[in-house]
Structures are given as C-alpha cells and as structure tokens.
Design an enzyme around this catalytic site. Structure first.
Site, PDB file in Angstrom:
ATOM      1  N   HIS A 334       0.940  -1.215  -0.033  1.00 48.27           N
ATOM      2  CA  HIS A 334       0.008  -0.055   0.073  1.00 48.27           C
ATOM      3  C   HIS A 334       0.844   1.456  -0.006  1.00 48.27           C
ATOM      4  CE1 HIS A 334       1.191  -0.954   3.956  1.00 48.27           C
ATOM      5  NE2 HIS A 334       0.951   0.654   4.334  1.00 48.27           N
ATOM      6  N   ASP A 335       2.201   1.211   0.018  1.00 49.62           N
ATOM      7  CA  ASP A 335       2.892   2.292   0.104  1.00 49.62           C
ATOM      8  C   ASP A 335       3.866   2.479  -1.201  1.00 49.62           C
ATOM      9  OD1 ASP A 335       2.407   2.976   2.863  1.00 49.62           O
ATOM     10  OD2 ASP A 335       3.899   1.550   3.443  1.00 49.62           O
TER      11      ASP A 335
HETATM   12  C1  NOJ Z   1       4.656   2.107   7.178  1.00 54.77           C
HETATM   13  C2  NOJ Z   1       3.269   1.876   6.486  1.00 54.77           C
HETATM   14  O1  NOJ Z   1       3.320   0.999   5.606  1.00 54.77           O
HETATM   15  C3  NOJ Z   1       2.871   3.295   6.004  1.00 54.77           C
HETATM   16  O2  NOJ Z   1       1.637   3.176   5.341  1.00 54.77           O
HETATM   17  C4  NOJ Z   1       2.750   4.136   7.032  1.00 54.77           C
HETATM   18  O3  NOJ Z   1       2.075   5.617   6.857  1.00 54.77           O
HETATM   19  C5  NOJ Z   1       3.949   4.321   8.008  1.00 54.77           C
HETATM   20  N1  NOJ Z   1       4.519   3.304   8.069  1.00 54.77           N
HETATM   21  C6  NOJ Z   1       3.724   5.098   9.156  1.00 54.77           C
HETATM   22  O4  NOJ Z   1       3.044   4.373  10.186  1.00 54.77           O
END
Ligand code: NOJ
Length: 544
Positions: A334-335
């Site tokens: 999701h990132d």
């Molecule tokens: C990693 C997570 O995968 C991401 O989506 C999130 O924004 C950051 N950590 C902060 O928790």
C-alpha cells in the site's frame, strides 16, 4: 510426473508454506454504503480468498484512529474504528477466516500513536504529566528552532512545537503521529498488553509497522547530509536517517514481542524495516535474542526489471540469510507503485510467476492478482498526507489504494455510493468477475500458481539449484526430495530459445502448455514464464 497432491510438510510452519494476501481494508469491500471498505465487507469476500487459495490475510490497521494516516495513527490499540465496524465484526471475521482454514495477521503500529491517543493527550497536558516520558520531548534551540536537523519521512521537520508546554515532540512521520519513547518500560508494558489482547482473541500474528524506527539516538545528534542528494530530489531526502533508524536497541524490543507471541504457539511476526538487505538480516535476531520470523524483503519493489539484476538479487538475498531463517518476498504493497505499473502490464504475469515460485513466503497485495495499475487520482481527490505535504515527487499512495473492482457494474461492486477513491478506469477488463470467467486471465494464472505452489513442495519449501540469467531469461531451479522444477522467465518482448535436455511443462504464463514435453530446446514466447519439471540429474543446460 510425480506431483504429490497434499504433501505432508511437517516441520514447516504455516507461514513458511503459505501465501500471504494483504488487504487494505478501506478498499476491499464496503458493506454499509459509506464508500469505505469495512470488516463485514471483508468477511463477505472470504470465499473469494479461499477460491484464490491464499493461506493468510494481513489486514492493514483497523484500530480506532482519526485517520490522519488512514489507520497508521492509532488512538486505541484495543479498539476497532467505527468506520470498519465493531469488535464483534472483527471476532466474526476472525472466526470465519479460521473456519475456511486461513489465518489472520493484524497490522500493529508500535512506533507511534495518534496525537489523539489518551496517552499523548495526557503526556502533552503538562511537563509533569506521569505520561510525559512516554513520548520524546526536547527543548527548542535558543533560537526557537527544533532541537536538531531530523526530518520526518512525510516531509518537514520531525519535530513539532507543542504550544502548551513550549517543548518539541518527535514524530518520524506526521505531527499527528508522535513517536513513543521505547526507552520507557511503561510503554513496553502497555504495548505488550495490547498485543496480548489480540492474541487472546485468536489472531495468528502481527505485521509490525516501521520497526526500524523504534529508537533514536539518545544524544539527539544531527544527521549527516545525504551524499546522494541532488537537485530535483524531495527536500525530505536532504539528510540521511543515521540517528533516527536501525539502532541496536530495536532488537531487544522485538525479542520482547517475540517472547509474547511464542507463548501463544504457532503465531508469526512480520517486520517492516525499509533497509538494505545486509541490515534487514539483523531483524531475524539471534538464537539468544530472536527477532521477527519474517523481516519483509522489499527489494523486488525497487529492482530493475532485468533478468541479470534479479538473478543477482535472488542469489545475494539467499546467500545473506542466517542459517535456519526463512526468506520472504514482496512485490507490492500500500506504500509503493503497483507492480503492473512498475514492470508494464505485459510483464505482470511474469512478475506473478516470479513472486509465486521464489523460495520464501510471498506476500500478494490485493488487486495485483488482477493486474491493477496505478490509478490516476484527480488533484481534488488526493487523500494521502504524504502527497499533500510533499506534492509532485510521486510519493502519493492513493493510486495504489483504490477500491477492489469485483465486477463491471458502477463502482465495481465495491460500494453502492461514492467510493472514497476512484476505481480503475480499465474496470471492463480488470475486475474479479470477468477474470474469474476467463481461463487466460491473470487472476486465473495467479490462482493456478498458488495451487501449483501448494501441491508442490519444491516450490513451497524447496531449496534452489542454479540461479542464473541467460540473456533476457531468468532461470532458477527449485529442489525437493527427488524433484527438480526449473522456472524460466523471459523478460524480452521477443521469442527466445534456450537449450533444455528434457522436461515437462507444468505451467505457462502464456496459455495452455501444461503437459508439453521438451527435448533439447525450450521455446519461450515474448514475456513468457514457464515452470518445467526437469529430471533431477539431467546434464546441466548450456547457455546459448
Ligand atoms: C509504514 C506503513 O506501511 C505506512 O503506510 C505508514 O504511513 C507508515 N509506516 C507510518 O506508520
């Protein structure tokens, strides 16, 4: 051909044999018409996951949250956010998941809470608050500036001045996500209690968010400038994160998490630490101080889509693994950009075959089984705080978090109202119903690959034989008992021939070739991947 249909793999844990499927709960299935996915929606779709054949589901956070970072800002570690449902809905989802023989892994966010968490509200109320030291506070510099040059992952300083008490608090991510102070044993105890709460309910493990961030330099030294920084890069990359991440103290905290989960039997800990592979290895821990079972291996995500590069990566990673530790691979999450956008849609089937035939637990991101690409998000619909704070550098994550397209109706069967993010515009071809009915679809290929992996120990738990590239073709062998499977992945847009003394095709990314036998020469179509059963002791094949 001697494929064992239900192999006995005693000695291997479920999280070693199985395939993990990541669900982004906001986007899987809406059940109450608010345009946002929820737990009851996920329960409704469990039969799909069972049909697909995955073994475990990892849920991105569903805890109570103001949603500044869409659930990664938790305001109650033991509550379910009303947007997603109730604790009762969660228990029902867990029971139904187990009833279908699958496992449920929860995301857990130990590095930071929401600024609306009662712990932080209490901590910020006064310098004398008993919870003050649960977070990280520093006085301003004499000029009033932040205490050092540390930057937030999401842009800007990693420090926010608290008007009430005149001190800065530290946040590796958003100001709404203050970092917990893991040097305080009370924090550890409180988080342990939360973990036990979910383990007692029966969850099968946790994906631990951003564990490399748990500790910061105790002396708060400035970070050095990033030597790779150049004009055009986001200002947030101007300094390294040397004093903000991967401190050795992290390993003790993880060992504490591990002791708790081990007491519950066959549970798993997965750890998120975006680090070079050499550093990731430390997160497996040592026999005396165990780490997580699976420190995520994200290195396919940034990999050049070249046979030689990936062959080197596979061999390098496997060579680094400490004895007895289990590998894993991630192709999307999701990132990061959707895999079908990174490798181009024509290569999506090849990428799926790669993920599902490598040695180590694969994590499959929802929608990648349909070949979803990044979805264009009109500026007025951007929701991701990272994109909103550091616009224009391609950090935005909304394009990879769009609703799951279940069918070709309006809103794709995801919701009956306006979805929180737009769906993919190519929904006619990329939806579950259409692909399920098409034996040539990516979805059917992914399902076939998972099934092949499940019934073939060489793929699920076998070791590697050769790992090499032959021009544009990536080749690796998987061995188990007397069986040898060879995977051929043709990265080229042209037909390629490669010598192969003898073999029988088990699965192709490009149509029905199963059962075809090979003598001397294997033909690979453009972008084709093949799994071939080859006799264990045949002469090794020559590079053309
Ligand atoms: C990693 C997570 O995968 C991401 O989506 C999130 O924004 C950051 N950590 C902060 O928790």
């Amino acid at each position: 051909m001697s494929l064992n249909l239900e192999p006995e793999l005693d000695g291997f844990a479920w999280w070693q044999r199985g395939v993990v499927y990541q669900i982004y709960p906001r986007s899987f299935q809406d059940s109450n018409g608010d345009g946002v996915g929820d737990l009851a929606g996920i329960t409704r779709r469990l039969d799909y996951l069972r049909w697909l054949g995955v073994d475990a589901i990892w849920l991105s956070p569903v805890y109570t949250s103001p949603m500044a970072d869409f659930g990664y800002d938790v305001s109650d570690y033991t509550g379910i956010d009303p947007l997603f449902g109730t604790l009762g809905d969660f228990d029902h989802l867990l029971a139904e998941t187990h009833r279908r023989g699958m496992k449920l892994i929860m995301d857990f966010v130990p590095n930071h809470t929401s600024d609306q968490h009662p712990w932080f509200l209490e901590a910020r109320a006064s310098k004398d608050s008993p919870k003050r030291d649960w977070y990280i506070w520093r006085d301003p510099m004499p000029s009033g500036a932040p205490p050092n040059n540390w930057l937030s992952e999401f842009g800007g300083a990693a420090w926010t001045l608290d008007d009430i008490t005149g001190q800065y608090y530290y946040h590796a991510y958003l100001p709404q996500q203050p970092d917990l102070n893991w040097r305080n044993p009370a924090v550890r105890d409180a988080v342990h209690t939360a973990l036990r709460f979910w383990l007692d309910r029966g969850v099968d493990g946790f994906r631990l968010d951003t564990i490399h961030h748990l500790f910061e330099d105790e002396a708060f030294r400035d970070n050095p400038p990033n030597p790779d920084f150049r004009v055009g890069l986001a200002p947030t990359l101007a300094f390294t994160r040397t004093h903000q991440v991967d401190l050795p103290e992290v390993q003790d905290v993880i060992a504490g998490f591990r002791r708790i989960t081990d007491a519950y039997g066959a549970r798993v800990l997965v750890g998120e630490a975006y680090l070079p592979l050499e550093k990731v290895m430390a997160y497996y821990g040592t026999p005396e101080r165990p780490g997580v079972h699976l420190p995520f291996n994200f290195h396919l995500i940034g990999a050049a889509w070249k046979a030689s590069f990936i062959a080197d990566l596979i061999a390098h990673y496997d060579g680094l693994l400490p004895p007895g530790r289990w590998p894993n691979w991630v192709l999307g999450n999701h990132d990061r950009a959707r895999v079908a956008s990174r490798v181009e849609p024509a290569n999506a089937p090849l990428a799926a075959m790669l993920l599902l035939t490598l040695r180590g637990t694969p994590t499959l991101y929802y929608g990648d089984e349909l070949g979803l690409t990044n979805v264009d998000i009109p500026p007025e619909r951007v929701r991701d705080p990272w994109e909103l704070r550091v616009p224009g550098f391609g950090f935005g994550r909304d394009p990879v978090r769009t609703p799951m397209p279940w069918d070709n109706t309006r809103h794709g069967g995801f919701t009956n109202s306006e979805p929180w993010l737009p769906l993919n515009s190519d929904i006619g071809a990329k939806n579950v119903e259409t692909q399920r009915g098409d034996p040539k679809s990516l979805l059917r290929l992914v399902r076939d690959l998972i099934a092949l992996r499940r019934r073939t120990p060489a793929l699920s738990v076998g070791s590697y034989g050769i790992i090499e590239s032959r021009g544009d073709v990536l080749v690796y062998e998987r061995l188990w008992g007397g069986q040898r499977l060879t995977v051929f992945l043709n990265f080229a847009a042209t037909t390629v021939y490669t010598p192969l003394a003898q073999g029988a095709v088990l699965l192709s990314t490009a149509g029905a070739r199963a059962g075809e036998s090979v003598n001397n020469l294997l033909c690979l179509r453009p972008h084709e991947g093949l799994v071939v059963e080859t006799p264990q002791h045949a002469e090794s094949d020559e590079t053309p």
